[in-house]
Write an enzyme that holds these catalytic residues in place. Structure first.
Site, PDB file in Angstrom:
ATOM      1  NE  ARG A  25      -4.085  -1.797   0.053  1.00  0.00           N
ATOM      2  CZ  ARG A  25      -5.029  -1.702   0.637  1.00  0.00           C
ATOM      3  NH1 ARG A  25      -5.757  -0.735   1.591  1.00  0.00           N
ATOM      4  NH2 ARG A  25      -6.106  -2.830   0.617  1.00  0.00           N
ATOM      5  NE  ARG A  29      -7.259   5.016   1.614  1.00  0.00           N
ATOM      6  CZ  ARG A  29      -8.335   4.019   2.256  1.00  0.00           C
ATOM      7  NH1 ARG A  29      -9.546   4.399   2.344  1.00  0.00           N
ATOM      8  NH2 ARG A  29      -7.641   2.526   2.360  1.00  0.00           N
ATOM      9  NE  ARG A  38     -10.275   6.865  -4.474  1.00  0.00           N
ATOM     10  CZ  ARG A  38     -11.476   7.393  -4.174  1.00  0.00           C
ATOM     11  NH1 ARG A  38     -12.343   8.022  -5.077  1.00  0.00           N
ATOM     12  NH2 ARG A  38     -12.213   6.802  -3.199  1.00  0.00           N
ATOM     13  CG  ASP A  75      -8.730  -3.744  -4.589  1.00  0.00           C
ATOM     14  OD1 ASP A  75      -8.194  -2.917  -4.005  1.00  0.00           O
ATOM     15  OD2 ASP A  75      -9.485  -4.915  -4.198  1.00  0.00           O
ATOM     16  CE1 TYR A 153     -13.167  -8.208   0.811  1.00  0.00           C
ATOM     17  CE2 TYR A 153     -11.358  -9.590   0.635  1.00  0.00           C
ATOM     18  CZ  TYR A 153     -11.526  -8.370   0.972  1.00  0.00           C
ATOM     19  OH  TYR A 153     -11.034  -7.576   1.753  1.00  0.00           O
TER      20      TYR A 153
HETATM   21  O1  CP3 Z   1       0.127   0.369  -3.141  1.00  0.00           O
HETATM   22  C1  CP3 Z   1      -0.301  -0.814  -3.140  1.00  0.00           C
HETATM   23  O2  CP3 Z   1      -0.038  -1.782  -2.345  1.00  0.00           O
HETATM   24  C2  CP3 Z   1      -1.088  -1.246  -4.643  1.00  0.00           C
HETATM   25  C3  CP3 Z   1      -2.305  -1.300  -4.639  1.00  0.00           C
HETATM   26  C4  CP3 Z   1      -3.328  -2.182  -3.849  1.00  0.00           C
HETATM   27  C5  CP3 Z   1      -4.541  -1.745  -3.486  1.00  0.00           C
HETATM   28  N1  CP3 Z   1      -5.234  -2.681  -2.911  1.00  0.00           N
HETATM   29  C6  CP3 Z   1      -5.062  -0.494  -3.821  1.00  0.00           C
HETATM   30  C7  CP3 Z   1      -6.351   0.134  -3.133  1.00  0.00           C
HETATM   31  C8  CP3 Z   1      -3.357  -3.282  -3.517  1.00  0.00           C
HETATM   32  C9  CP3 Z   1      -2.059  -4.425  -3.347  1.00  0.00           C
HETATM   33  C10 CP3 Z   1      -4.409  -3.855  -2.930  1.00  0.00           C
HETATM   34  C11 CP3 Z   1      -4.840  -5.084  -2.293  1.00  0.00           C
HETATM   35  C12 CP3 Z   1      -5.785  -5.448  -1.354  1.00  0.00           C
HETATM   36  N2  CP3 Z   1      -7.254  -5.087  -1.738  1.00  0.00           N
HETATM   37  C13 CP3 Z   1      -5.914  -6.195  -0.458  1.00  0.00           C
HETATM   38  C14 CP3 Z   1      -4.914  -6.977   0.115  1.00  0.00           C
HETATM   39  C15 CP3 Z   1      -3.970  -6.518   0.952  1.00  0.00           C
HETATM   40  C16 CP3 Z   1      -4.146  -6.252   2.448  1.00  0.00           C
HETATM   41  O3  CP3 Z   1      -4.235  -4.992   2.704  1.00  0.00           O
HETATM   42  O4  CP3 Z   1      -4.420  -7.256   3.196  1.00  0.00           O
HETATM   43  C17 CP3 Z   1      -7.428  -6.460   0.035  1.00  0.00           C
HETATM   44  C18 CP3 Z   1      -7.653  -6.934   1.098  1.00  0.00           C
HETATM   45  C19 CP3 Z   1      -8.174  -5.514  -0.991  1.00  0.00           C
HETATM   46  C20 CP3 Z   1      -9.611  -5.152  -0.778  1.00  0.00           C
HETATM   47  C21 CP3 Z   1      -9.700  -3.743  -0.332  1.00  0.00           C
HETATM   48  N3  CP3 Z   1      -9.608  -2.690  -1.482  1.00  0.00           N
HETATM   49  C22 CP3 Z   1      -9.942  -3.167   0.720  1.00  0.00           C
HETATM   50  C23 CP3 Z   1     -10.038  -3.579   2.075  1.00  0.00           C
HETATM   51  C24 CP3 Z   1      -9.968  -1.817   0.495  1.00  0.00           C
HETATM   52  C25 CP3 Z   1     -10.328  -0.423   1.479  1.00  0.00           C
HETATM   53  C26 CP3 Z   1     -11.580  -0.147   1.502  1.00  0.00           C
HETATM   54  C27 CP3 Z   1     -11.836   0.884   2.542  1.00  0.00           C
HETATM   55  O5  CP3 Z   1     -11.722   2.125   2.097  1.00  0.00           O
HETATM   56  O6  CP3 Z   1     -12.099   0.847   3.730  1.00  0.00           O
HETATM   57  C28 CP3 Z   1      -9.654  -1.488  -0.865  1.00  0.00           C
HETATM   58  C29 CP3 Z   1      -9.451  -0.218  -1.592  1.00  0.00           C
HETATM   59  C30 CP3 Z   1      -8.311   0.204  -1.999  1.00  0.00           C
HETATM   60  N4  CP3 Z   1      -7.418  -0.642  -2.879  1.00  0.00           N
HETATM   61  C31 CP3 Z   1      -7.602   1.510  -1.963  1.00  0.00           C
HETATM   62  C32 CP3 Z   1      -6.518   1.357  -2.616  1.00  0.00           C
HETATM   63  C33 CP3 Z   1      -5.561   2.246  -2.835  1.00  0.00           C
HETATM   64  C34 CP3 Z   1      -8.442   2.718  -1.285  1.00  0.00           C
HETATM   65  C35 CP3 Z   1      -9.151   3.313  -2.253  1.00  0.00           C
HETATM   66  C36 CP3 Z   1      -9.399   4.679  -2.274  1.00  0.00           C
HETATM   67  O7  CP3 Z   1     -10.236   5.384  -1.493  1.00  0.00           O
HETATM   68  O8  CP3 Z   1      -8.837   5.692  -2.976  1.00  0.00           O
END
Ligand code: CP3
Length: 345
Positions: A25, A29, A38, A75, A153
């Site tokens: 990550r 954000r 965003r 994602d 999921y």
């Molecule tokens: O920088 C990086 O790591 C690359 C991008 C990346 C994202 N998601 C972008 C993202 C990666 C590798 C992921 C993986 C991901 N997505 C996982 C596995 C990693 C972990 O944390 O265990 C999981 C479980 C997800 C599912 C997911 N997507 C969740 C739980 C969320 C958060 C939702 C929330 O807002 O509470 C996301 C959204 C997400 N994925 C964001 C980003 C940058 C935030 C989106 C935003 O608001 O811009």
């Protein structure tokens, strides 16, 4: 040696001038430039538009020149989406799936893995843009969710409830569970092969973010399917496995992973000892909460402590124990990276 060489050398237990570093990550954000993007575009649109996904991937490596790897902005939920199970963000935070998978008929009707590969082609398009921009200076990572975590999921619909519905399926309808997991494993494998063959990534990471819900039968519920995916990757690139909240590193090593990403609960040296005499590359594991610190000296000393703990051996990649947390301070992230750079031989 440049960043890409440093990263790939560590994946193969070769000596490096310092430990390579990247952070789960790292895009997203915490970066003001991402938040600006965003404000103009929804998350799903950034993910699906190759130029925008490439931009979000490059943002952290541009800002922090000493990061050794970029991770593709995407994602894990793009695979369920390509299988017909779309997702959206809930008001506030968290994920909701548009529908829930609850019948054998739905499992039978899941589209074939080749179609997943076709539908996810935008990921490889983004990766090619990033590859061109990086020009071999930094490693580019691809990733996917583990079959178990993606099934959670899809079957739980975003309400995890300790994975009760999926666990019931595995227990009461083992044939349906197996069929679902086979289909998901093949879809994940196609997604990774797409990123490797068409996107040109240097390594891939499999996120088993909800490994803890499978802990009582991790082999049958999750590891078996991760192995199936790793088999399909067939050694084309190193595979990193991150199973959050799982203590049995022996099972994880048995999946065929080249690198294990370790969360922050145990010192890395303890994990290395538990795995001995097996040699497997470890990645981790600074507590993400350290990045919330206002005292940068604390950040530096905690970073040095992780480095010292793993000193004197090859096969180590520095990372956090989980993703960069919301509210992480950019100054703290920079102090962590400076500490790595200062350790250069
Ligand atoms: O920088 C990086 O790591 C690359 C991008 C990346 C994202 N998601 C972008 C993202 C990666 C590798 C992921 C993986 C991901 N997505 C996982 C596995 C990693 C972990 O944390 O265990 C999981 C479980 C997800 C599912 C997911 N997507 C969740 C739980 C969320 C958060 C939702 C929330 O807002 O509470 C996301 C959204 C997400 N994925 C964001 C980003 C940058 C935030 C989106 C935003 O608001 O811009």
């Amino acid at each position: 040696m440049n960043s890409r060489e440093r990263f790939l050398s560590a994946c193969r237990f070769l000596a490096t001038d310092r430990v390579p570093v990247w952070a789960m990550r790292q895009a997203g954000r915490i970066l003001p430039e991402y938040r600006a993007l965003r404000e103009r575009r929804p998350f799903v649109e950034i993910v699906r538009t190759p130029e925008l996904a490439a931009e979000a991937t490059l943002q952290p490596v541009r800002r922090f020149g000493t990061l050794d790897a970029a991770i593709t902005f995407s994602d894990i939920l793009v695979v369920p989406e390509a299988l017909g199970f779309a997702y959206h963000f809930k008001e506030g935070s968290g994920i909701a799936m548009e529908r829930r998978l609850d019948t054998l008929a739905q499992i039978d009707a899941l589209p074939p893995p080749e179609l997943v590969r076709e539908r996810l082609d935008y990921i490889a398009q983004a990766q090619r843009i990033v590859k061109d921009a990086l020009a071999g200076t930094k490693a580019l990572l691809g990733f996917a969710g583990s079959p178990w975590t993606l099934a959670l999921y899809m079957v739980q619909g975003g309400h995890f409830d300790d994975g009760a519905r999926l666990r019931d399926l595995a227990k009461n309808e083992p044939a349906a569970f197996e069929k679902l997991m086979e289909k998901l494993s093949d879809a994940v494998a196609q997604n990774l092969l797409l990123q490797i063959e068409a996107g040109g990534v240097d390594a891939v990471q499999i996120f088993d973010s909800w490994a803890a819900y499978a802990a009582d039968d991790y082999q049958g519920l999750s590891a078996k399917w991760i192995s199936r995916v790793i088999n399909a990757v067939g050694g084309r690139v190193p595979v990193i496995v991150f199973a959050k909240g799982l203590d049995d590193y022996g099972i994880l090593a048995g999946t065929g992973a080249n690198v294990l990403s370790v969360d922050s609960r145990l010192p890395m040296s303890v994990v290395r000892e538990r795995l001995a005499p097996q040699k497997i590359v470890l990645q981790g594991n600074l507590d993400p909460a350290v990045l919330l610190e206002t005292d940068l000296e604390t950040v530096r000393s905690r970073t040095r402590a992780v480095l010292d703990d793993m000193a004197g051996g090859n096969g180590f990649i520095f990372n956090l124990g989980h993703g960069v947390p919301v509210g992480a301070r950019l100054e703290a992230f920079a102090a962590m990276l400076e500490t790595l750079e200062a350790s250069k031989k």
